[in-house]
Design an enzyme around this catalytic site. Sequence first.
Site, PDB file in Angstrom:
ATOM      1  N   SER A 168       0.543  -1.296  -0.164  1.00  0.00           N
ATOM      2  CA  SER A 168       0.036   0.344   0.196  1.00  0.00           C
ATOM      3  C   SER A 168       0.548   1.346   0.389  1.00  0.00           C
ATOM      4  CB  SER A 168      -0.832   0.045   1.190  1.00  0.00           C
ATOM      5  OG  SER A 168      -1.944   0.930   1.498  1.00  0.00           O
ATOM      6  N   HIS A 169       0.715   2.009   1.037  1.00  0.00           N
ATOM      7  CA  HIS A 169       1.577   2.949   0.982  1.00  0.00           C
ATOM      8  C   HIS A 169       2.801   3.260   1.717  1.00  0.00           C
ATOM      9  CE1 HIS A 169      -0.017   2.400   4.560  1.00  0.00           C
ATOM     10  NE2 HIS A 169       1.209   2.902   5.401  1.00  0.00           N
TER      11      HIS A 169
ATOM     12  N   ASP B  98      -2.822   6.364  -3.473  1.00  0.00           N
ATOM     13  CA  ASP B  98      -1.547   5.492  -2.506  1.00  0.00           C
ATOM     14  C   ASP B  98      -1.266   4.670  -3.097  1.00  0.00           C
ATOM     15  OD1 ASP B  98      -3.624   3.614  -1.968  1.00  0.00           O
ATOM     16  OD2 ASP B  98      -2.853   2.997  -0.421  1.00  0.00           O
TER      17      ASP B  98
ATOM     18  N   ASP C 296      -1.179   1.215  -3.982  1.00  0.00           N
ATOM     19  CA  ASP C 296      -2.775   0.399  -4.309  1.00  0.00           C
ATOM     20  C   ASP C 296      -3.577   0.926  -4.646  1.00  0.00           C
ATOM     21  OD1 ASP C 296      -3.183   0.989  -1.246  1.00  0.00           O
ATOM     22  OD2 ASP C 296      -4.205  -1.154  -1.723  1.00  0.00           O
TER      23      ASP C 296
ATOM     24  N   ASP D 230      -6.558   1.907  -3.341  1.00  0.00           N
ATOM     25  CA  ASP D 230      -7.817   2.950  -2.149  1.00  0.00           C
ATOM     26  C   ASP D 230      -7.711   3.849  -1.571  1.00  0.00           C
ATOM     27  OD1 ASP D 230      -5.293   1.553  -0.650  1.00  0.00           O
ATOM     28  OD2 ASP D 230      -6.140  -0.202   0.567  1.00  0.00           O
ATOM     29  N   ARG D 231      -6.706   4.553  -1.255  1.00  0.00           N
ATOM     30  CA  ARG D 231      -6.780   6.103  -0.069  1.00  0.00           C
ATOM     31  C   ARG D 231      -6.816   6.688  -0.977  1.00  0.00           C
ATOM     32  NH1 ARG D 231      -2.592   5.654   4.467  1.00  0.00           N
ATOM     33  NH2 ARG D 231      -3.238   3.285   5.238  1.00  0.00           N
TER      34      ARG D 231
ATOM     35  N   LYS E 211     -11.383  -0.313   0.222  1.00  0.00           N
ATOM     36  CA  LYS E 211     -11.756   1.141   0.433  1.00  0.00           C
ATOM     37  C   LYS E 211     -11.175   1.462  -1.066  1.00  0.00           C
ATOM     38  CE  LYS E 211      -7.673   2.416   2.977  1.00  0.00           C
ATOM     39  NZ  LYS E 211      -6.829   0.974   3.643  1.00  0.00           N
TER      40      LYS E 211
END
Length: 547
Positions: free
Chosen positions: A119-120, A283, A285, A287-288, A382
């Site tokens: 992710s992030h 982000d 992946d 989702d943010r 998300k």
Amino acid sequence: MATEPSIKVIIRESTPFEGQKPGTSGLRKKVKVFQQPHYLENFVQSIFDTQEGFEGQTLVLGGDGRFYNREAVQVILKMAAANGFGRVMVGRGGILSTPAASCVIRKYGAFGGIILSASHNPGGPDEDFGIKYNTAAGGPAPEKVTEAIHARTRQITSYRILDCPDVDLDQIGETALGGMVVQVIDPVEDYAELMESLFDFDAIRTLFHDGFRICFDAMHAVTGPYACEILEKRLGAVPGSVINGKPLPDFGQGHPDPNLVHAHDLVAVMNGPAAPDMGAASDGDGDRNMILGRNFYVTPSDSLAVLAANAHLAPGYAEGLKGIARSMPTSQAPDRVAEALGIPCWETPTGWKFFGNLLDAGKATLCGEESFGTGSDHVREKDGLWAVLMWLNVVAARGEAIDEIVRGHWRQYGRNYYSRHDYEGLDTEAAEGVMEHLRNLALKGRRIGSFEVAFNDDFSYTDPVDGAVSKKQGIRVVFTDGSRIVYRLSGTGTAGATLRIYMERYEPDPEKHDQDNQDALAELIAIAKDLAEISRRTGRDTPTVIT
Ligand code: VG1
Ligand code: CO
């Protein structure tokens, strides 16, 4: 489609690795850890060993394109074939954003999915890699599943894999891998179609046609291709609206976290003289999301509240919301909207996996976290671009600027000043000491500065659908006026410990809505540091990241 019946299944001996315990969102470790022989394989076999009935079924596979993504995809394909899956749907180039993977799992009735992402967290040979398992509903595996996987990793003695050459991941189409079909799919198509079904694309197209400008920072992560296709191609945002749109294995050496600190290119554009009307970032992946107006920052908690109050303006949500769900540290701004709408607002522990049951049971429609995560029941993750499109739809329908919409929201509901302070890279023992110290404080009734403590506790959650209990989900210090301080240790880091301190204060008076978050929270920030004895216990005086 060629068949290769000669391919052999190999059963390779292995021994357990310590620490293959999924955190807030999957297993995250340094790339070097994942590159150890058998490390990835052990974890993947443990996922398969704890699932039942996938023989002949479909698995969805993809990742955010970070360093080691392609290698891991090849290993997982060969293991899925050797374990008896019938088909793997994999995004071209091994790419699938987290929300797109969730969309594909649901649309094609897959057994589950494996998403490769940290992710992030930064990517590259010396940075982070991650893997998470999603179930048939399309969402992150619930705790009982991740606990079973972890338990299995401690017992594992062998894994199954095919001995065969790599699969071509760059051509759309089907190839045989042993008795399994590998189907390389366009990573964007299904997701883009879903977005078209939820939002008023005509209205957004008109908005762009009439001169509205957006700057979307894909941060060299997975959303680049999605944003180019949807914002520029389908909706007609001017070419160049998407910046840093090419996914890179090291995210251009950046930190693919859409906040004011790490999305600096975007922040500079939005605070500059020729700022566009809207800024957004996603982000690693996808989702943010971060939403910005001209010289204006929308906190993720406010974003959830505003979207909930305006959701009926988007065709996919015209019938209204069944409920809202937010993670515990997220501000209480959405609670006020839920109250006005006469719907429930659920409070869950941090991590999207806790929203799945509420969404499946029809108890909530929108969900959100303070950490730049917003989403709905359209998938079970998300969804960064979804939030951007929802905002565009709301702006198009209301004909107001982003900051006007948010200020109007505050006037109606009051403002929840909110900020999170992260202390990264702490000594693990010191960080755990802070939490232990806080856990033992008895504060009820105590006056601290201009606040009085209503109660303090360590948040425990009982899932309203299946009754599962999750304890120790964060220390809450709640004051009589509804203000709060929350303390948690991060469950996504890969080095040392990260202490997160969340502060919130409600301000009903519109005359006082123009302060900076940090100024408005100054007293609470000082109290939070004091109560936790931050300086003495961690040797730190200031947070690493403030959002
Ligand atoms: C963080 C966030 C949490 C989020 C999680 C995964 O977890 O606080 O809200 O769900 O990251 O997001 P933690 O345990 O580090 O606080 V993502 O986009 O990194 O998969
Ligand atoms: Co993410």
